[in-house]
Design a protein around this motif. Structure first.
Motif, PDB file in Angstrom:
ATOM      1  N   GLY A   4       0.814  -1.206   0.000  1.00 10.47           N
ATOM      2  CA  GLY A   4       0.000   0.000   0.000  1.00 10.47           C
ATOM      3  C   GLY A   4       0.843   1.248   0.000  1.00 10.47           C
ATOM      4  N   GLY A   5       2.071   1.134  -0.486  1.00 11.13           N
ATOM      5  CA  GLY A   5       2.962   2.279  -0.543  1.00 11.13           C
ATOM      6  C   GLY A   5       3.597   2.651   0.782  1.00 11.13           C
ATOM      7  N   ARG A   6       3.465   1.774   1.799  1.00 12.36           N
ATOM      8  CA  ARG A   6       4.031   2.085   3.129  1.00 12.36           C
ATOM      9  C   ARG A   6       4.852   0.902   3.616  1.00 12.36           C
ATOM     10  NH1 ARG A   6      -0.953   3.792   6.789  1.00 12.36           N
ATOM     11  NH2 ARG A   6       0.758   4.170   8.251  1.00 12.36           N
ATOM     12  N   PRO A   7       6.012   1.174   4.257  1.00 10.84           N
ATOM     13  CA  PRO A   7       6.823   0.070   4.801  1.00 10.84           C
ATOM     14  C   PRO A   7       6.017  -0.724   5.829  1.00 10.84           C
ATOM     15  CG  PRO A   7       8.048   2.134   4.805  1.00 10.84           C
ATOM     16  CD  PRO A   7       6.631   2.483   4.481  1.00 10.84           C
ATOM     17  N   GLU A 101      -3.539 -14.707  12.390  1.00  8.26           N
ATOM     18  CA  GLU A 101      -4.558 -14.309  11.408  1.00  8.26           C
ATOM     19  C   GLU A 101      -4.780 -12.801  11.416  1.00  8.26           C
ATOM     20  OE1 GLU A 101      -9.372 -14.318  11.111  1.00  8.26           O
ATOM     21  OE2 GLU A 101      -8.427 -16.026  12.125  1.00  8.26           O
ATOM     22  N   MET A 102      -4.919 -12.229  12.609  1.00  5.60           N
ATOM     23  CA  MET A 102      -5.176 -10.789  12.697  1.00  5.60           C
ATOM     24  C   MET A 102      -3.960  -9.992  12.254  1.00  5.60           C
ATOM     25  SD  MET A 102      -7.488 -10.527  16.164  1.00  5.60           S
ATOM     26  CE  MET A 102      -7.906  -8.807  15.850  1.00  5.60           C
ATOM     27  N   THR A 108      -1.791  -6.759   5.418  1.00  8.94           N
ATOM     28  CA  THR A 108      -2.112  -6.873   3.988  1.00  8.94           C
ATOM     29  C   THR A 108      -3.362  -6.090   3.598  1.00  8.94           C
ATOM     30  OG1 THR A 108      -3.415  -8.898   4.361  1.00  8.94           O
ATOM     31  CG2 THR A 108      -1.045  -9.162   3.857  1.00  8.94           C
ATOM     32  N   ALA A 109      -3.973  -5.410   4.544  1.00  7.58           N
ATOM     33  CA  ALA A 109      -5.261  -4.760   4.275  1.00  7.58           C
ATOM     34  C   ALA A 109      -5.173  -3.735   3.149  1.00  7.58           C
ATOM     35  CB  ALA A 109      -5.780  -4.098   5.550  1.00  7.58           C
ATOM     36  N   LEU A 116       1.323  -8.235  -5.279  1.00  4.74           N
ATOM     37  CA  LEU A 116       1.128  -9.646  -4.961  1.00  4.74           C
ATOM     38  C   LEU A 116       2.433 -10.348  -4.591  1.00  4.74           C
ATOM     39  CD1 LEU A 116      -0.638 -12.150  -4.720  1.00  4.74           C
ATOM     40  CD2 LEU A 116      -0.393 -12.479  -7.202  1.00  4.74           C
ATOM     41  N   PRO A 117       3.567 -10.134  -5.278  1.00  5.69           N
ATOM     42  CA  PRO A 117       4.817 -10.801  -4.863  1.00  5.69           C
ATOM     43  C   PRO A 117       5.209 -10.471  -3.419  1.00  5.69           C
ATOM     44  CG  PRO A 117       5.042  -9.917  -7.071  1.00  5.69           C
ATOM     45  CD  PRO A 117       3.747  -9.390  -6.554  1.00  5.69           C
ATOM     46  N   ALA A 118       5.018  -9.203  -3.021  1.00  2.00           N
ATOM     47  CA  ALA A 118       5.347  -8.821  -1.646  1.00  2.00           C
ATOM     48  C   ALA A 118       4.402  -9.499  -0.658  1.00  2.00           C
ATOM     49  CB  ALA A 118       5.290  -7.307  -1.489  1.00  2.00           C
ATOM     50  N   VAL A 119       3.113  -9.611  -1.021  1.00  2.00           N
ATOM     51  CA  VAL A 119       2.147 -10.287  -0.149  1.00  2.00           C
ATOM     52  C   VAL A 119       2.537 -11.752   0.031  1.00  2.00           C
ATOM     53  CG1 VAL A 119      -0.243 -11.067   0.057  1.00  2.00           C
ATOM     54  CG2 VAL A 119       0.246  -8.732  -0.671  1.00  2.00           C
TER      55      VAL A 119
END
Length: 398
Positions: A4-7, A101-102, A108-109, A116-119
């Motif tokens: 999301g553009g944030r570290p 889970e949380m 990833t929200a 996707l690769p970073a996720v």
């Protein structure tokens, strides 16, 4: 790593306190055993371990490397403590699953489709963390349960029983395989109930176990090895093996630290003795604790020297009845008797006595004059003061 553009790592560290509160709310809603835990434990031990795990994952993401073995030491310690308190292992592992889970949802929200690769990389790190958490926590829990139920624990119980029975060191060594120490600090502990022990349901049992665990931990740290203990929620006996008699202030500090850790007042008596004298020391200590509590003294550590007068007058004697009889004129005047006892407890400080009894100092003076008129004894006369103290002790001991 950024999403999301944030570290991700700094974002997770910043949100850790709020996310910890969210995790705790889910634990309370979904796991009955956690809902039954004392508030102190949830806000303390449990919240701390949740936040530590979140920050640990942030470190893993930042380094993009697996964690080291020592990183999970707090989780292992926490698992062992929950095992001692009787919290089921399946509930502990479910709690970690909820936290993982949380954490995944939080990190990833805000991810975009092109991230996707970073996720996937983040998910790989999180799954590895989950696997290592489950392995470490399970191993520590099962090891703690095995220790509580295993041979080493049984050997210590057998050694304690032999020493309390007064068996000779050679006999003890033959029965237990362990030679007793040259001397022991013999402690008799009276434990007040923790406020959580008054709550309904399983929370009371967990609170009592937590109190005992913290007491034992304090005793173990004093000598650097497990103490020999026979304790329940109300107290009991502990034997600390020592090479040389420890200074009394260090024992006093030990009891103060144990009380602070357990969150409850502790009244204790101590004696330092050789193995053969342990049974007599235990009996004497129990008497010291009883006399301390009967006399209204506060919690803390005591020895026989602190209650010598009480101890002597508690022995059957022709003089005891005579001493107690000095205060017979106050038998039907409880206010006067209570005022006298309180005044002597406060070392003749009339203002402290008045504050304790919620009276005006002039009322204290009036009641003490009435005591003197009825008994012929006044705490303001040194010669009478000794008789009054002895008479009060004799009354308590009859």
């Amino acid at each position: 790593m950024a999403l999301g553009g944030r570290p991700v790592a700094p974002q997770l560290r910043a949100s850790a306190p709020a996310l910890t509160r969210s995790v705790l709310r889910r634990l309370l809603a979904e796991l009955p055993v956690y809902a039954a835990l004392p508030d102190e434990e949830l806000a303390g031990d449990i919240a701390e371990i949740v936040q530590h795990t979140l920050r640990l994952f942030a470190d893993v993401i930042e380094r993009r490397q697996p964690m080291d073995g020592p990183d999970l030491a707090p989780q292992r310690i926490s698992a062992a403590q929950r095992a001692e308190e009787g919290v089921p292992l399946d509930a502990i592992l479910t709690a970690y699953q909820i936290g993982v889970e949380m954490c995944w949802r939080e990190t990833t929200a805000r991810a975009r489709p092109d991230e996707l690769p970073a996720v996937l990389e983040l998910s790989t790190h999180l799954l590895r963390l989950q696997r290592e958490l489950i392995a470490s926590v399970s191993a520590a829990y099962l090891e703690a349960r095995e220790l509580l139920e295993g041979d080493e624990y049984s050997d210590r119980r057998l050694l304690l029983a032999s020493l309390l029975a007064g068996e000779e060191p050679d006999v003890v060594a033959g029965r237990t395989g362990v030679r007793p120490a040259a001397r022991y600090v013999v402690l008799t502990l009276a434990l007040a109930a923790h406020p959580d022990e008054a709550r309904p349901g399983p929370v009371a049992v967990i609170a009592a176990r937590r109190k005992l665990r913290r007491i034992r931990q304090a005793l173990d740290r004093f000598t650097g090895e497990p103490a020999l203990t026979a304790l329940d929620a109300a107290g009991g006996t502990a034997l600390l093996a020592v090479d040389a008699p420890p200074p009394w202030p260090s024992l006093d500090a030990l009891i103060a630290h144990a009380a602070e850790s357990a969150g409850t007042p502790v009244t204790a008596a101590a004696a330092i003795t050789e193995p053969a004298d342990i049974p007599a020391a235990v009996t004497r200590n129990a008497e010291v604790v009883r006399l301390v509590r009967d006399s209204g003294r506060g919690p803390g550590l005591y020895r026989l020297a602190d209650v010598l007068l009480d101890y002597q007058l508690s022995r059957p004697s022709a003089a005891s009845a005579g001493l107690a009889g000095l205060l017979a004129p106050l038998d039907h005047k409880p206010d006067l008797l209570l005022t006298l006892e309180t005044l002597l407890t406060h070392d003749l400080d009339r203002r402290a006595t008045a504050a304790t009894l919620h009276l005006h100092p002039n009322t204290v003076d009036y009641r003490i004059r009435r005591v003197a008129a009825l008994t012929g004894l006044s705490p303001n006369r040194t010669s009478d003061l000794h008789h009054l103290n002895a008479a009060l002790v004799a009354r308590r001991c009859m």
